[in-house]
Design a protein around this motif. Sequence first.
Motif, mmCIF file in Angstrom:
data_model
loop_
_atom_site.group_PDB
_atom_site.id
_atom_site.type_symbol
_atom_site.label_atom_id
_atom_site.label_comp_id
_atom_site.label_asym_id
_atom_site.label_seq_id
_atom_site.Cartn_x
_atom_site.Cartn_y
_atom_site.Cartn_z
ATOM 1 N N ALA A 119 27.242 -2.235 67.171
ATOM 2 C CA ALA A 119 28.642 -2.621 67.091
ATOM 3 C C ALA A 119 28.799 -2.702 65.764
ATOM 4 O O ALA A 119 30.027 -2.289 65.245
ATOM 5 C CB ALA A 119 28.748 -4.409 67.505
ATOM 6 N N VAL A 120 27.848 -3.110 64.543
ATOM 7 C CA VAL A 120 28.286 -2.954 63.394
ATOM 8 C C VAL A 120 28.606 -1.593 63.003
ATOM 9 O O VAL A 120 29.319 -1.247 62.043
ATOM 10 C CB VAL A 120 27.084 -3.487 62.445
ATOM 11 N N ALA A 121 27.752 -0.622 63.465
ATOM 12 C CA ALA A 121 27.970 0.876 63.021
ATOM 13 C C ALA A 121 29.286 1.444 63.515
ATOM 14 O O ALA A 121 29.858 2.135 62.745
ATOM 15 C CB ALA A 121 26.687 1.534 63.975
ATOM 16 N N LEU A 122 29.774 1.095 64.667
ATOM 17 C CA LEU A 122 31.073 1.275 64.952
ATOM 18 C C LEU A 122 32.026 0.722 64.196
ATOM 19 O O LEU A 122 33.041 1.405 63.875
ATOM 20 C CB LEU A 122 31.210 0.998 66.652
ATOM 21 N N LEU A 123 32.023 -0.493 63.704
ATOM 22 C CA LEU A 123 32.916 -1.040 62.969
ATOM 23 C C LEU A 123 33.098 -0.435 61.693
ATOM 24 O O LEU A 123 34.120 -0.301 61.111
ATOM 25 C CB LEU A 123 32.790 -2.742 62.963
ATOM 26 N N VAL A 124 32.064 -0.218 60.965
ATOM 27 C CA VAL A 124 31.788 0.399 59.887
ATOM 28 C C VAL A 124 32.367 1.854 59.930
ATOM 29 O O VAL A 124 32.931 2.443 58.848
ATOM 30 C CB VAL A 124 30.616 0.342 59.283
ATOM 31 N N LEU A 125 31.980 2.641 60.745
ATOM 32 C CA LEU A 125 32.020 4.142 60.704
ATOM 33 C C LEU A 125 32.941 4.633 61.439
ATOM 34 O O LEU A 125 33.561 5.584 60.995
ATOM 35 C CB LEU A 125 30.747 4.854 61.071
ATOM 36 N N SER A 126 33.772 3.931 62.389
ATOM 37 C CA SER A 126 34.802 4.457 63.142
ATOM 38 C C SER A 126 36.038 4.024 62.842
ATOM 39 O O SER A 126 36.092 2.779 62.255
ATOM 40 C CB SER A 126 34.686 4.075 64.649
ATOM 41 N N PRO A 127 37.051 4.841 63.044
ATOM 42 C CA PRO A 127 38.575 4.264 62.560
ATOM 43 C C PRO A 127 39.235 3.415 63.578
ATOM 44 O O PRO A 127 38.621 3.417 64.713
ATOM 45 C CB PRO A 127 39.233 5.560 62.396
ATOM 46 N N ALA A 128 39.774 2.415 63.056
ATOM 47 C CA ALA A 128 40.470 1.481 63.802
ATOM 48 C C ALA A 128 41.714 2.286 64.606
ATOM 49 O O ALA A 128 42.193 3.048 64.027
ATOM 50 C CB ALA A 128 40.977 0.181 63.222
ATOM 51 N N ALA A 129 42.024 2.185 66.015
ATOM 52 C CA ALA A 129 42.915 2.800 66.502
ATOM 53 C C ALA A 129 44.287 2.346 66.089
ATOM 54 O O ALA A 129 45.238 3.234 66.049
ATOM 55 C CB ALA A 129 42.741 2.510 67.912
ATOM 56 N N ARG A 130 44.527 1.066 65.987
ATOM 57 C CA ARG A 130 45.730 0.642 65.505
ATOM 58 C C ARG A 130 45.485 -0.727 64.545
ATOM 59 O O ARG A 130 44.266 -1.395 64.585
ATOM 60 C CB ARG A 130 46.130 0.193 66.843
ATOM 61 N N PRO A 131 46.635 -0.977 63.684
ATOM 62 C CA PRO A 131 46.218 -1.967 62.604
ATOM 63 C C PRO A 131 46.811 -3.454 63.148
ATOM 64 O O PRO A 131 47.445 -4.055 62.820
ATOM 65 C CB PRO A 131 47.318 -1.492 61.579
ATOM 66 N N GLU A 132 45.924 -3.580 64.222
ATOM 67 C CA GLU A 132 45.982 -4.974 65.125
ATOM 68 C C GLU A 132 44.722 -5.456 65.657
ATOM 69 O O GLU A 132 43.645 -4.262 65.777
ATOM 70 C CB GLU A 132 47.292 -4.896 65.892
ATOM 71 N N GLY A 133 44.347 -6.404 66.003
ATOM 72 C CA GLY A 133 43.253 -7.007 66.703
ATOM 73 C C GLY A 133 41.988 -7.392 65.903
ATOM 74 O O GLY A 133 42.303 -6.998 64.625
ATOM 75 N N MET A 134 41.184 -7.770 66.705
ATOM 76 C CA MET A 134 39.774 -8.175 66.135
ATOM 77 C C MET A 134 39.012 -7.306 65.318
ATOM 78 O O MET A 134 38.587 -7.368 63.933
ATOM 79 C CB MET A 134 39.010 -9.119 66.977
ATOM 80 N N ALA A 135 38.979 -6.337 65.639
ATOM 81 C CA ALA A 135 38.316 -4.750 65.258
ATOM 82 C C ALA A 135 38.750 -4.519 63.778
ATOM 83 O O ALA A 135 38.243 -4.444 62.819
ATOM 84 C CB ALA A 135 38.180 -3.763 66.191
ATOM 85 N N TRP A 136 40.175 -4.437 63.952
ATOM 86 C CA TRP A 136 40.941 -4.163 62.529
ATOM 87 C C TRP A 136 40.672 -5.225 61.712
ATOM 88 O O TRP A 136 40.471 -4.804 60.685
ATOM 89 C CB TRP A 136 42.361 -3.906 62.893
ATOM 90 N N ALA A 137 40.908 -6.290 61.904
ATOM 91 C CA ALA A 137 40.453 -7.488 61.032
ATOM 92 C C ALA A 137 39.174 -7.451 60.544
ATOM 93 O O ALA A 137 38.944 -7.845 59.321
ATOM 94 C CB ALA A 137 40.772 -9.022 61.879
ATOM 95 N N TRP A 138 38.119 -7.317 61.476
ATOM 96 C CA TRP A 138 36.694 -7.355 60.801
ATOM 97 C C TRP A 138 36.731 -5.879 59.665
ATOM 98 O O TRP A 138 36.058 -6.123 58.542
ATOM 99 C CB TRP A 138 35.913 -7.045 61.907
ATOM 100 N N LYS A 139 37.187 -5.014 60.213
ATOM 101 C CA LYS A 139 37.079 -3.533 59.248
ATOM 102 C C LYS A 139 37.745 -3.740 58.034
ATOM 103 O O LYS A 139 37.179 -2.950 57.097
ATOM 104 C CB LYS A 139 37.825 -2.545 59.968
ATOM 105 N N GLN A 140 38.627 -4.719 57.557
ATOM 106 C CA GLN A 140 39.158 -4.740 56.479
ATOM 107 C C GLN A 140 38.300 -4.919 55.210
ATOM 108 O O GLN A 140 38.629 -4.613 54.067
ATOM 109 C CB GLN A 140 40.259 -5.806 56.295
ATOM 110 N N HIS A 141 37.113 -5.581 55.285
ATOM 111 C CA HIS A 141 36.456 -6.002 54.299
ATOM 112 C C HIS A 141 34.977 -5.295 54.395
ATOM 113 O O HIS A 141 34.016 -5.611 53.779
ATOM 114 C CB HIS A 141 36.003 -7.443 54.612
ATOM 115 N N LEU A 142 34.770 -4.221 55.268
ATOM 116 C CA LEU A 142 33.690 -3.725 55.544
ATOM 117 C C LEU A 142 33.411 -2.286 54.765
ATOM 118 O O LEU A 142 34.405 -1.477 54.601
ATOM 119 C CB LEU A 142 33.294 -3.485 57.012
ATOM 120 N N GLY A 143 32.302 -1.795 54.449
ATOM 121 C CA GLY A 143 31.854 -0.567 53.795
ATOM 122 C C GLY A 143 30.505 -0.321 54.260
ATOM 123 O O GLY A 143 29.842 -1.104 55.159
ATOM 124 N N HIS A 144 30.154 0.654 53.677
ATOM 125 C CA HIS A 144 28.414 1.390 54.152
ATOM 126 C C HIS A 144 27.502 0.432 53.868
ATOM 127 O O HIS A 144 26.695 0.498 54.454
ATOM 128 C CB HIS A 144 28.474 2.680 53.664
#
Length: 253
Positions: A154-179
């Motif tokens: 799940a972490v790998a997907l959050l870090v490496l995959s684009p968010a489909a839309r600028p909304e929701g939990m996955a997008w919120a998590w991704k805002q502060h993540l890097g490799h």
Amino acid sequence: MTRSLGFGVLLALQFLTRLPVPVQCPWNADTSRWAVRCYPLVGLLLGGILALTGRLLEGWLPTPMLALLLLSLWVALTGGLHLDGLMDVADALGSNASLERRWAIMKDPHVGSFGIIALVFLLVWKGTLLLALLESGVSLAVLVAVLALGRFGAVALLVLSPAARPEGMAWAWKQHLGHRDLLLALWPLPLCFWLLPGGMVLFAALVPFLLLYGLAMIRAFKGINGDIVGAAIEGGELWLLLVAWIWWSSAMG
């Protein structure tokens, strides 16, 4: 850092489990980043609970009943959160509709026939593989590795995959993540491999699953969201259970 790490662990527990965490945790860049880094640690804890329960009850219950009990506990500990994501993704994909319609179906709180079918088959397969692993005499430490690696996926997907839309939990998590966060999420995994010699086989098997799943979701939805990440945890766990049974039953044979 220590304070952010502590709150991150608690946030990960609150988000990924139904274990009681009676603490109000602040959500900010540092705590949310540490929460994602601790996903595999939460999997380690959940897998440990399952493995310990199985170990204590092994020999006291018939093997099929023990497998069903472990599966029931597995679902109860997570509150069915990831199963909900699996059903939403299955309904959207099964509709064979346009992209906008698939998104509307995924957001619909009602469950359709494809979602129910996916849920039933996943639980039946998980229960069957648990039974097969128990009957093969595979160490229950395999559950620790499976749950930890599933959440690392799940972490790998959050870090490496684009968010489909600028909304929701996955997008919120991704805002502060890097490799770097993906690398830091690896830190609980050596304990899994120490508990389960040969656990690197499961880690290696997770890579092609994530690659194929991520590409399929980008093609179908143009990116990921929370439901897609939850479905990845369920699908990844099922795949790793299958690989574990094939690998260890062959090794023991």
